[in-house]
Write a protein that holds these residues in place. Structure first.
Motif, PDB file in Angstrom:
ATOM      1  N   GLY A  49      97.178 -22.508 -11.274  1.00  0.00           N
ATOM      2  CA  GLY A  49      96.817 -21.555 -12.314  1.00  0.00           C
ATOM      3  C   GLY A  49      95.878 -22.138 -13.346  1.00  0.00           C
ATOM      4  O   GLY A  49      94.887 -22.789 -13.021  1.00  0.00           O
ATOM      5  N   VAL A  50      96.197 -21.925 -14.613  1.00  0.00           N
ATOM      6  CA  VAL A  50      95.353 -22.392 -15.709  1.00  0.00           C
ATOM      7  C   VAL A  50      95.506 -23.907 -15.874  1.00  0.00           C
ATOM      8  O   VAL A  50      96.619 -24.416 -15.982  1.00  0.00           O
ATOM      9  CB  VAL A  50      95.733 -21.688 -17.022  1.00  0.00           C
ATOM     10  CG1 VAL A  50      94.878 -22.214 -18.180  1.00  0.00           C
ATOM     11  CG2 VAL A  50      95.551 -20.175 -16.885  1.00  0.00           C
ATOM     12  N   ILE A  51      94.390 -24.612 -15.903  1.00  0.00           N
ATOM     13  CA  ILE A  51      94.453 -26.063 -16.111  1.00  0.00           C
ATOM     14  C   ILE A  51      93.770 -26.423 -17.431  1.00  0.00           C
ATOM     15  O   ILE A  51      92.900 -25.695 -17.919  1.00  0.00           O
ATOM     16  CB  ILE A  51      93.806 -26.842 -14.949  1.00  0.00           C
ATOM     17  CG1 ILE A  51      92.294 -26.580 -14.892  1.00  0.00           C
ATOM     18  CG2 ILE A  51      94.464 -26.496 -13.641  1.00  0.00           C
ATOM     19  CD1 ILE A  51      91.562 -27.526 -13.987  1.00  0.00           C
ATOM     20  N   VAL A  82      78.780  -6.911  -9.229  1.00  0.00           N
ATOM     21  CA  VAL A  82      79.513  -8.150  -9.454  1.00  0.00           C
ATOM     22  C   VAL A  82      80.553  -7.999 -10.554  1.00  0.00           C
ATOM     23  O   VAL A  82      80.507  -7.064 -11.354  1.00  0.00           O
ATOM     24  CB  VAL A  82      78.535  -9.287  -9.838  1.00  0.00           C
ATOM     25  CG1 VAL A  82      77.478  -9.478  -8.764  1.00  0.00           C
ATOM     26  CG2 VAL A  82      77.884  -9.025 -11.202  1.00  0.00           C
ATOM     27  N   GLY A  83      81.502  -8.954 -10.572  1.00  0.00           N
ATOM     28  CA  GLY A  83      82.480  -9.058 -11.645  1.00  0.00           C
ATOM     29  C   GLY A  83      82.126 -10.240 -12.534  1.00  0.00           C
ATOM     30  O   GLY A  83      80.960 -10.451 -12.873  1.00  0.00           O
ATOM     31  N   ASN A  84      83.105 -11.053 -12.864  1.00  0.00           N
ATOM     32  CA  ASN A  84      82.900 -12.212 -13.719  1.00  0.00           C
ATOM     33  C   ASN A  84      82.140 -13.306 -12.973  1.00  0.00           C
ATOM     34  O   ASN A  84      82.625 -13.831 -11.972  1.00  0.00           O
ATOM     35  CB  ASN A  84      84.260 -12.742 -14.192  1.00  0.00           C
ATOM     36  CG  ASN A  84      84.138 -13.985 -15.038  1.00  0.00           C
ATOM     37  OD1 ASN A  84      83.078 -14.280 -15.582  1.00  0.00           O
ATOM     38  ND2 ASN A  84      85.235 -14.727 -15.163  1.00  0.00           N
ATOM     39  N   LEU A  85      80.961 -13.647 -13.468  1.00  0.00           N
ATOM     40  CA  LEU A  85      80.134 -14.659 -12.817  1.00  0.00           C
ATOM     41  C   LEU A  85      80.281 -16.037 -13.456  1.00  0.00           C
ATOM     42  O   LEU A  85      79.707 -17.018 -12.963  1.00  0.00           O
ATOM     43  CB  LEU A  85      78.657 -14.244 -12.857  1.00  0.00           C
ATOM     44  CG  LEU A  85      78.273 -12.976 -12.099  1.00  0.00           C
ATOM     45  CD1 LEU A  85      76.779 -12.707 -12.260  1.00  0.00           C
ATOM     46  CD2 LEU A  85      78.628 -13.076 -10.626  1.00  0.00           C
ATOM     47  N   GLU A  86      81.031 -16.126 -14.531  1.00  0.00           N
ATOM     48  CA  GLU A  86      81.119 -17.383 -15.278  1.00  0.00           C
ATOM     49  C   GLU A  86      82.190 -18.330 -14.747  1.00  0.00           C
ATOM     50  O   GLU A  86      82.120 -19.547 -14.952  1.00  0.00           O
ATOM     51  CB  GLU A  86      81.369 -17.091 -16.761  1.00  0.00           C
ATOM     52  CG  GLU A  86      80.295 -16.225 -17.407  1.00  0.00           C
ATOM     53  CD  GLU A  86      78.897 -16.804 -17.213  1.00  0.00           C
ATOM     54  OE1 GLU A  86      78.733 -18.022 -17.435  1.00  0.00           O
ATOM     55  OE2 GLU A  86      77.986 -16.032 -16.841  1.00  0.00           O
ATOM     56  N   ALA A  87      83.213 -17.792 -14.102  1.00  0.00           N
ATOM     57  CA  ALA A  87      84.307 -18.631 -13.616  1.00  0.00           C
ATOM     58  C   ALA A  87      83.786 -19.670 -12.619  1.00  0.00           C
ATOM     59  O   ALA A  87      82.881 -19.396 -11.831  1.00  0.00           O
ATOM     60  CB  ALA A  87      85.373 -17.764 -12.957  1.00  0.00           C
ATOM     61  N   ILE A 120      91.055 -17.244 -14.213  1.00  0.00           N
ATOM     62  CA  ILE A 120      91.068 -18.658 -14.548  1.00  0.00           C
ATOM     63  C   ILE A 120      89.618 -19.112 -14.731  1.00  0.00           C
ATOM     64  O   ILE A 120      88.807 -18.955 -13.809  1.00  0.00           O
ATOM     65  CB  ILE A 120      91.755 -19.470 -13.440  1.00  0.00           C
ATOM     66  CG1 ILE A 120      93.211 -19.022 -13.291  1.00  0.00           C
ATOM     67  CG2 ILE A 120      91.682 -20.959 -13.737  1.00  0.00           C
ATOM     68  CD1 ILE A 120      93.900 -19.565 -12.067  1.00  0.00           C
ATOM     69  N   PRO A 121      89.258 -19.666 -15.883  1.00  0.00           N
ATOM     70  CA  PRO A 121      87.851 -20.004 -16.130  1.00  0.00           C
ATOM     71  C   PRO A 121      87.328 -21.172 -15.302  1.00  0.00           C
ATOM     72  O   PRO A 121      86.142 -21.221 -14.979  1.00  0.00           O
ATOM     73  CB  PRO A 121      87.824 -20.338 -17.626  1.00  0.00           C
ATOM     74  CG  PRO A 121      89.221 -20.714 -17.968  1.00  0.00           C
ATOM     75  CD  PRO A 121      90.099 -19.891 -17.070  1.00  0.00           C
ATOM     76  N   PHE A 122      88.220 -22.126 -14.963  1.00  0.00           N
ATOM     77  CA  PHE A 122      87.742 -23.330 -14.272  1.00  0.00           C
ATOM     78  C   PHE A 122      88.858 -23.925 -13.418  1.00  0.00           C
ATOM     79  O   PHE A 122      90.009 -24.013 -13.857  1.00  0.00           O
ATOM     80  CB  PHE A 122      87.284 -24.377 -15.296  1.00  0.00           C
ATOM     81  CG  PHE A 122      86.855 -25.684 -14.688  1.00  0.00           C
ATOM     82  CD1 PHE A 122      85.607 -25.819 -14.122  1.00  0.00           C
ATOM     83  CD2 PHE A 122      87.713 -26.779 -14.683  1.00  0.00           C
ATOM     84  CE1 PHE A 122      85.206 -27.027 -13.556  1.00  0.00           C
ATOM     85  CE2 PHE A 122      87.319 -27.989 -14.123  1.00  0.00           C
ATOM     86  CZ  PHE A 122      86.058 -28.110 -13.556  1.00  0.00           C
TER      87      PHE A 122
END
Length: 321
Positions: free
Chosen positions: A130-132, A213-218, A284-286
């Motif tokens: 999950g989130v790190i 598209v959806g979120n391209l930043e992840a 999750i961003p990264f």
């Protein structure tokens, strides 16, 4: 050697079926079996009928699962059956918990009750982490779990159930946590395949020249399915029962970078448009993993570059559409 694949007609099952026949100790010494709720493979899966005996079985049916294990008495089991599309789990959490958790229990209980001395591989997921935090990258097998989707939670439960059966009953279980698997044959609702599918439609004139598209930043750790199935085999063949191993590339790519790489392969000019429906309620961003433990134990490492993975995925959809 009798080898059983649960969920054999799925994306990973098809690739594992292609890979396994050459991996026996005597190269031709694998009798390959598969069980799936779909007992009659269609499309690209039909070729597997020449390599494996595919039997109809729903792993949620406890009696039928035990019957199939008793009939086959496999030496090795690759447990792939389950639900995998993370965003769907937000809409149907109960379905994911039942399928991924109860299905695993039914399989392990059948092996335990029958006294079948199988080596069992359980295909878990990097979604368990999950989130790190920033200082935790790359993720090792000792990282804390912070899953934020029902899918990730269901895979964590599956993972821990495998460990419990190893500790309490001595069932020889090895678990792997594969990160974002992609490659030719992937279903179109996963992000890389979604982009490639839309591009193929556009090239055939079946969609306007716009990719939604959806979120391209992840940023995600993508690993080729053909590397993954090699990792599954090596983990079970050379790994230590009770242990768990990450399967990943060790590299993080933003979704926008994946899209840019695919657009460079396009045969037409294509525009990009945001689609609110493709945005996840939680994302999750990264995430990037370490495969060092599996490499030390088995020698495995990813060898297929991301460009080759995306090119083969795009060509898959070009041929299919």
């Amino acid at each position: 050697m009798k080898v059983l694949i649960t969920g054999i007609t799925g994306f990973t099952g098809v690739h594992l079926t292609e890979y396994l026949p050459s991996q026996g100790r005597d190269k031709d010494n694998i009798d390959l079996y598969g069980i799936d709720i779909v007992g009659n493979p269609s499309g690209n899966s039909k070729a597997m009928l020449e390599k494996a005996k595919v039997l109809t079985c729903d792993i949620l049916d406890e009696e039928e699962t035990e019957k199939k294990i008793k009939e086959i008495r496999p030496d090795r089991i690759f447990h792939l059956a389950g639900l995998t599309f993370d965003p769907d789990s937000d809409d149907s959490p109960k379905k994911f918990y039942i399928t991924n958790v109860l299905g695993t229990i039914n399989l392990l209980e059948a092996v335990r009750r029958l006294g079948v001395d199988s080596m069992i591989h359980i295909a878990c997921s990097g979604a368990e982490y999950g989130v790190i935090l920033e200082n935790e990258a790359p993720i090792t097998e000792n990282n804390l779990f912070r899953p934020i989707t029902p899918y990730g939670i269901s895979k964590l439960a599956q993972d821990l159930i495998g460990y419990q059966y190893y500790k309490d009953y001595g069932v020889r279980i090895i678990r792997t946590r594969a990160f974002n698997i992609t490659g030719p044959g992937e279903k179109k609702h996963f992000v890389c395949s979604d982009f490639a599918h839309q591009m193929a439609l556009i090239e055939k004139g079946k969609q306007e020249p716009t990719i939604y598209v959806g979120n391209l930043e992840a940023k995600r750790d993508f690993v080729d399915i053909r590397d993954v199935v090699k990792g599954y085999w090596l983990a079970l063949d050379r790994g230590i029962p009770g242990e768990v191993y990450n399967i990943c590339s060790g590299k993080a790519y933003s979704i926008s970078e994946i899209l840019d790489r695919l657009l460079k392969m396009a045969k037409k000019n294509i525009a990009i448009r945001n689609d609110p429906k493709r945005m996840r309620p939680s994302d999750i961003p990264f995430q990037v993993g370490s495969f060092a433990k599996l490499h030390r134990q088995t020698g495995w490492k990813p060898i297929i570059p991301i460009e080759e993975t995306l090119r083969d995925l795009l060509n898959y959809w070009r041929e299919k559409i």
